[in-house]
Write a protein that holds these residues in place. Structure first.
Motif, PDB file in Angstrom:
ATOM      1  N   ALA A  27       0.665  -0.913  -0.055  1.00  0.00           N
ATOM      2  CA  ALA A  27      -0.285   0.048   0.346  1.00  0.00           C
ATOM      3  C   ALA A  27       0.972   0.831   0.308  1.00  0.00           C
ATOM      4  O   ALA A  27       0.153   2.099  -1.171  1.00  0.00           O
ATOM      5  N   ARG A  28       2.104   0.984   0.383  1.00  0.00           N
ATOM      6  CA  ARG A  28       2.972   2.277   0.817  1.00  0.00           C
ATOM      7  C   ARG A  28       3.668   2.740  -0.580  1.00  0.00           C
ATOM      8  O   ARG A  28       3.787   3.987  -0.859  1.00  0.00           O
ATOM      9  N   GLU A  29       3.778   1.812  -1.799  1.00  0.00           N
ATOM     10  CA  GLU A  29       4.345   1.508  -2.062  1.00  0.00           C
ATOM     11  C   GLU A  29       3.709   2.194  -3.568  1.00  0.00           C
ATOM     12  O   GLU A  29       3.553   2.928  -4.651  1.00  0.00           O
ATOM     13  N   LEU A  30       2.598   1.537  -3.633  1.00  0.00           N
ATOM     14  CA  LEU A  30       1.271   2.096  -4.688  1.00  0.00           C
ATOM     15  C   LEU A  30       1.266   3.843  -4.004  1.00  0.00           C
ATOM     16  O   LEU A  30       0.671   4.430  -5.321  1.00  0.00           O
ATOM     17  N   ALA A  31       1.119   4.112  -3.197  1.00  0.00           N
ATOM     18  CA  ALA A  31       0.627   5.482  -2.727  1.00  0.00           C
ATOM     19  C   ALA A  31       1.580   5.817  -2.909  1.00  0.00           C
ATOM     20  O   ALA A  31       1.364   7.334  -3.881  1.00  0.00           O
ATOM     21  N   ALA A  32       2.679   5.925  -3.203  1.00  0.00           N
ATOM     22  CA  ALA A  32       3.708   6.963  -3.595  1.00  0.00           C
ATOM     23  C   ALA A  32       3.882   6.877  -5.014  1.00  0.00           C
ATOM     24  O   ALA A  32       4.614   7.894  -5.448  1.00  0.00           O
ATOM     25  N   LEU A  33       3.799   5.794  -5.419  1.00  0.00           N
ATOM     26  CA  LEU A  33       3.443   5.406  -7.195  1.00  0.00           C
ATOM     27  C   LEU A  33       2.719   6.612  -7.687  1.00  0.00           C
ATOM     28  O   LEU A  33       3.435   7.500  -8.663  1.00  0.00           O
TER      29      LEU A  33
END
Length: 80
Positions: A6-12
């Motif tokens: 979820a962190r990776e997706l939000a940052a992306l």
């Protein structure tokens, strides 16, 4: 969805909408609109990116949960 994913997706999603923002330096509790200066169209694009990449339908009533990256992580982890 794991919190890390979820962190990776939000940052992306943020990088796609605002490439000038260094997500590595952004506070995860920073308000995307107030602190980072996303206008309403940028925010909608950000939410669309989250929705597209996660496969979730994000309702407008849920938008306030997405005003911070930490909020996005919590939302995506809970929903997926």
């Amino acid at each position: 969805m794991t919190p890390q994913k979820a962190r990776e997706l939000a940052a992306l999603s943020l990088e796609m909408v605002a490439p000038n923002i260094d997500t590595a330096r952004v506070g995860w509790d920073a308000d995307l609109r107030e602190d980072l200066g996303l206008d309403s169209l940028d925010f909608l694009s950000f939410v669309e990116g989250l929705s597209d990449e996660s496969g979730l339908r994000i309702e407008e009533d849920d938008y306030p949960e997405l005003f911070t990256l930490n909020g996005c992580v919590a939302y995506l982890t809970r929903q997926a």
